[in-house]
Design an enzyme around this catalytic site. Structure first.
Site, PDB file in Angstrom:
ATOM      1  CB  SER A 409     -24.142   3.498 -28.027  1.00 35.73           C
ATOM      2  OG  SER A 409     -23.344   2.899 -28.007  1.00 35.73           O
ATOM      3  CG  HIS A 430     -21.240   4.534 -23.596  1.00 32.88           C
ATOM      4  ND1 HIS A 430     -21.180   6.151 -24.121  1.00 32.88           N
ATOM      5  CD2 HIS A 430     -21.420   4.245 -24.727  1.00 32.88           C
ATOM      6  CE1 HIS A 430     -21.373   5.998 -25.218  1.00 32.88           C
ATOM      7  NE2 HIS A 430     -21.449   5.303 -25.256  1.00 32.88           N
ATOM      8  CD  GLU A 442     -20.708   9.130 -21.842  1.00 30.91           C
ATOM      9  OE1 GLU A 442     -21.542  10.646 -22.145  1.00 30.91           O
ATOM     10  OE2 GLU A 442     -21.863   8.167 -22.613  1.00 30.91           O
ATOM     11  CG  ASN A 480     -24.123   9.141 -27.899  1.00 31.10           C
ATOM     12  OD1 ASN A 480     -23.012   9.544 -29.150  1.00 31.10           O
ATOM     13  ND2 ASN A 480     -24.028   7.510 -27.964  1.00 31.10           N
TER      14      ASN A 480
END
Ligand code: 3H9
Length: 659
Positions: A409, A430, A442, A480
């Site tokens: 991550s 991801h 992702e 993120n």
């Protein structure tokens, strides 16, 4: 058989005295203007020929009719309108039967509803997904469906926008038969109906429904609507069908459809629709063939590994799970079987499918088994040393052509790839937790990733039924990074004067399932605290830093599981805690900040701007290929309301978002 062309997309052939009209408007046979014109010409043609006993309408290819042409929305209307075509079908003097060969959605389902009979192939599905586009059916669906299948079932289908497969459609009474040779069956039905009084759906009475059942169906649908207008309007229109005549019902429906078609909600949801269709398209992969993947190795059977395993098994892959010890492997296997069992209990998976999935699963402590894998995904502890050592070890176990994927991550996948002898076969996948449920993946295109490795990762994610979004290497990837900007801005606003609960209330009213501070509390505050402490030495001393979350952690407030975090949970519910209010006030005083009030609109505008600015950075750096990809990541991974279109779309359309 003689064929006649009625328009560029509609042809007809005579078969046994029946005109079989075929709509052929690739890719999904949408009812574009030339389809509507062709249908009317076909009906005129069949009406004029006394030897024609009736008409069958069907679609070429895999779809019956995918609905109105969404690309025509917003353009000047072209005659005849779909409601006019449908009225013509329903009132037609000879029997018209729909031979539903594939998906009959939206306007396609409405065409089928107006026919005097419906035969579905076993591959057919029917539904009205208009609410997912922020609109209601606009060609009679809300008025005809309850007349055919009852108010309760119609509320469920139209209000949720879900599709019913052929067998369910048959049990609902939405189709009259399911047949392998649907065309033959439709032709027979035309002959059966010829000369008989025709069953015109719009003329049927809506059967009386139990008011409590109607309310329960409406409540179920609306509980998931999260502030969207279209489902509420759809339910209202379906209910009204029982009380007002067809004419008034159709007029109300049409007016509502036109109003919603021009709404911000519909524009946002249409943006999402097209965004999903362009996601994962990569120019440089145009002529690249993905590698064949049949066996997937998954290293680590924690929460993430198990979720990925379940997704892969239910999508038909063979799965080899790897653990460190035989006991851990057994536990991993039990966890995977446990999730499959739960799906069976909830009716989402047939018991036979679960049993078949388990025959394709092996969980072992013997990493050598990975020699059989075409793709190996690591889902181990997110630590650079752990991951690089693992990849180095895998290098000597797996085949030359096996793809290696990291599920990191926050780590840099280029660094993980650099530790291997073949960085070109390394890619990032991801997943979001729980990986068997969450749609977003992702797909990280690393510095050295070979094009066919990227294409294979995309094809794999698609076969899992996921929504893959391609992303370059950056800390935290697309999601993120945007989330960090969003979180930072929310904390700045708390310091500047907004209470955490005010920010959460604004976000929830906007359509987020949960405000950001409530999300923190649910996830737990300690991991981010530990990360901040690690980063403290390298943090830019000039950058604004909000210390409130650190103070909360120092006071032992780690979120829901400790009973206290940004909120107090001692009563079971989340409650504003005066201790937190005092702590926030002290932080403002320490920085000499005079607090100011924020309206909900200002809160949203500031958060949207922060996200959109970060998104612009991602685009400029080439990390994200298109701004709609960023929207999809935030909608599918972080709870951003789809009916607002995602942060990039929303910021561009939210007036106050601009300074
Ligand atoms: C409606 O009907 C309103 C009426 O009640 C009232 C009217 C008065 N129009 O999804 P795919 C394109 S509202 C235009 O990858 P699949 C799509 O953009 C409509 N274009 O294929 C893509 O283009 P590209 C209600 C459309 O096989 C290509 O087709 N209907 C439309 O995985 C392939 O799409 C719906 O909401 C459209 N209606 O799935 C159904 N639909 O290649 C929406 C698709 O350039 N459609 N395109 O990227 C679907 O759910 C799926 O497309 C379907 C096929 C299941 C049909």
């Amino acid at each position: 058989m003689s064929a006649t062309r009625f328009s560029e997309s509609v042809t007809g052939s005579l078969s046994d005295g029946v005109l079989v009209v075929t709509i052929d408007n690739p890719p999904v046979n949408a009812v574009s203007a030339h389809v509507r014109q062709g249908l009317v010409k076909a009906l005129d043609h069949a009406a004029a020929l006394s030897m024609v006993v009736g008409v069958v309408i069907t679609g070429a290819g895999r779809t019956f009719v995918g609905g109105a042409d969404i690309k025509e929305f917003g353009k000047p209307p072209v005659e005849p309108t779909l409601p006019a075509v449908i009225e013509r079908i329903e009132g037609y003097g000879k029997p018209v039967v729909a031979a539903v060969n594939g998906a009959a959605l939206g306007g396609g389902c409405e065409i089928a509803l107006a026919c005097h009979g419906r035969i579905a192939s076993d591959k057919a599905s029917l539904g009205m997904p208009e609410v997912k586009l922020g609109i209601v059916p606009g060609a009679g669906g809300t008025q005809r469906l309850p007349r055919l299948i009852g108010t309760v079932a119609a509320i469920d289908l139209i209000g949720s926008g879900r599709t019913a497969k052929a067998t369910e459609a048959l049990s609902l009474g939405l189709v009259d038969g399911v047949a392998k040779d649907h065309l033959d069956a439709a032709l027979s039905l035309v002959h059966d109906l010829a000369g008989e009084p025709l069953r015109r759906t719009g003329m049927l009475e809506v059967s009386t429904a139990e008011p409590a059942a109607v309310e329960a169906a409406a409540k179920k649908v609306l509980s998931k609507a999260r502030g969207q207008v279209a489902p509420t309007e759809a339910v209202r229109l379906v209910k009204a069908a029982a009380d007002i005549g067809l004419k008034h019902g159709l007029a109300d429906e049409r007016a509502t459809f036109l109003r919603l078609r021009d709404s911000a909600e519909s524009a946002a949801l249409r943006h999402v629709f097209f965004a999903e269709r362009s996601a994962g398209k990569v120019d440089k992969l145009d002529k690249v063939t993905p590698r064949k993947i049949e066996t997937v190795g998954i290293v680590g059977t924690g929460l993430m590994g198990v979720g990925i395993a379940v997704a892969a098994l239910t999508s038909g892959y063979r799965v080899i799970g790897i653990e460190q010890t035989a006991e851990a492997a057994e536990k991993g296997r039990e966890r995977i079987a446990g999730i499959l069992d739960k799906s069976v209990l909830s009716g989402r998976l047939a018991a036979t499918v679960r049993d078949e999935c388990l025959t394709r699963l092996e969980v072992t402590a013997s990493a050598g088994e990975l020699a059989a894998a075409d793709l190996v995904i690591e889902a181990v502890f997110d630590d650079l040393t752990v991951k690089t050592e693992l990849f180095q070890r895998l290098d000597s176990i797996i085949r030359q052509d096996t793809i290696l994927a990291t599920n990191t991550s926050y780590l840099n996948p280029d660094e993980i790839a650099a530790a291997t002898t073949h960085p070109e076969r390394v890619v990032g996948l991801h997943f979001f937790s729980p990986a068997n449920i969450m749609r977003l993946v992702e797909v990280v295109d690393c510095k050295a990733t070979a094009p066919d490795v990227l294409a294979s990762a995309l094809a794999f994610a698609r076969r899992l039924g996921k929504l893959p979004v391609v992303c370059g290497v950056t800390e935290g990837f697309i999601g993120n990074r945007i989330f960090s900007a969003y979180r930072r801005e929310a904390e700045f606003m708390v310091e500047d004067g907004a209470a955490p609960h005010e920010i959460d209330a604004a976000l929830e009213a906007y359509g987020f399932p949960m405000g950001i501070f409530a999300v923190y509390d649910m996830a737990g505050l300690e991991i981010a605290w530990a990360r901040r402490k690690r980063q403290a030495a390298t943090r830019d001393p000039q950058a604004r830093y909000v210390e409130i979350a650190d103070r909360l952690c120092e006071a032992g407030r780690f979120g829901r599981k400790s009973g206290r975090g940004w909120y107090d949970y001692s009563s079971g519910d989340r409650a504003v805690d005066p201790e937190v209010t005092a702590l926030v006030e002290a932080a403002r005083v320490a920085k000499n900040i005079t607090p100011r009030n924020y309206t909900s609109d200002e809160i949203i505008a500031r958060l949207l701007k922060a996200m959109a600015d970060e998104g612009a950075g991602l685009l400029a750096e080439g990390i994200a290929a298109r701004s709609s990809d960023i929207d999809l990541v935030m909608i599918n991974g972080y709870g951003f309301p789809a009916h607002k279109g995602g942060p990039m779309f929303a910021a561009a359309t939210h007036e106050d978002a601009r300074p």
